[in-house]
Design an enzyme around this catalytic site. Structure first.
Site: not given
Length: 349
Positions: A65, A113, A136, A144
């Protein structure tokens, strides 16, 4: 200037092409909303039989992201970050539940992402260029975009190992773990896409025919060690097991873990533990959104982005700096559900 997301129709196939090559196609909120809009347009269109997701050019499929935007927002009121996560997770959920077959071509870097886009696809193509990871914890975040669902369903303790260390899998390893469904030489991808467009009802047959035997999955040689050394449910116990082992491989993993955010590592372990028991992907996304909304405004995320992406000194000052300082109460607060009006929902209904 070309758009960041190229949406086209090629006969009976809808195509989504990520197009931010200078950022390795890192996702923006507008890109996520563009994917959502296209999927909605094609959902009831009987002339669209399948969807292809790939990238337009450059050295990777999708690096994640827009981390800089998220960190800048997190340092303030967090509103833009929450807006991004809300749109991204709706996209992840829509891909996961989409009735029409989706083919994701994970050629090159597929991280964060990018995993969130590729993992829900029915067909996930890896190549010799694939580098698949959820890194991450190195920036104070957590795996996530459904990471709590996908990683928790890997064999043994492989999910915990990948979540904590951010280890990069190659294409062969992604196939061996079921994270990719097919292994194709990168030189055959354009042929594969053309045949899929010509015969979208025969995607499985096409990919099976064009697949080649994947090289040895090197990570599997360490599966027994991973299952043993990452077996504990607490970060402290995992570190102790690695220290007690003392071998070269364990020592390398220990050094990697010590560079990660202790808070993010503990969040990741709990996420996988709860994800393993979750039966509805929407519930997974709801939980991850709540955790993301809290974590993005905590010091470690802003600091991790500063150290690894902005200043690039690779010397993050985590707060707390040691696992023992990250209390159960702190983790409970991060996992506390958001008020009903602020919680994530899969759609506008």
């Amino acid at each position: 200037m070309s758009e960041d997301l190229i949406v086209t129709r090629e006969g009976p196939v809808g195509r989504l092409r990520l197009n931010r090559p200078k950022a390795i196609h890192a996702l923006t909120r507008e890109m996520c909303e563009g994917v959502l809009a296209a999927l909605e347009d094609w959902r009831g269109d009987l002339s669209v039989e399948a969807v292809i997701i790939d990238h337009a050019e450059g050295r990777g499929f999708c690096a994640g992201g827009d981390i800089r935007l998220l960190a800048e927002s997190g340092a303030g009121d967090g509103e833009a970050a929450r807006g991004f996560f809300h749109a991204e997770y709706r996209m992840n959920h829509r891909l996961f539940t989409y009735a029409k077959p989706i083919v994701a071509f994970m050629d090159g870097i597929t991280m964060g992402g990018g995993v969130g886009i590729a993992a829900p696809a029915r067909f996930r193509v890896a190549t010799e260029n694939t580098r698949f990871a959820m890194p991450e914890t190195g920036i104070g975040l957590f795996p996530d975009v459904g990471g709590g669902w996908y990683l928790s369903r890997l064999p043994g303790r492989m999910g915990e190992f990948l979540a904590l260390t951010g280890h990069r899998l190659d294409g062969a390893e992604a196939c061996a773990l079921g994270l990719a469904t097919h292994y194709l030489p990168a030189s055959t991808l354009e042929e594969a896409k053309a045949v899929i467009i010509a015969a979208p009802q025969e995607i499985a047959t096409t990919l099976d025919r064009l697949s080649t035997p994947a090289p040895e999955a090197k990570i599997m040689a360490y599966a027994a060690e991973i299952d043993c050394l990452f077996a504990a449910d607490t970060l402290e116990e995992i570190i102790a097991a690695l220290e007690a082992d003392g071998g070269d491989w364990a020592t390398r993993q220990l050094g990697i873990l010590r560079a990660k955010s202790p808070q993010a590592s503990k969040v990741s372990l709990r996420l996988l533990r709860e994800g393993r028991l979750t039966t509805d992907f929407a519930d997974e996304m709801r939980r991850e959104y709540g955790v993301a909304a809290h974590v993005v405004q905590r010091p470690d995320f802003v600091e991790g982005v500063r150290a690894l992406i902005v200043d690039k000194d690779n010397a993050p000052r985590w707060n707390p700096p040691m696992p023992e300082g990250v209390t159960d109460t702190m983790i409970d607060h991060i996992f506390a559900p958001l008020p009903e009006g602020q919680a994530w929902t899969p759609d506008d209904r």
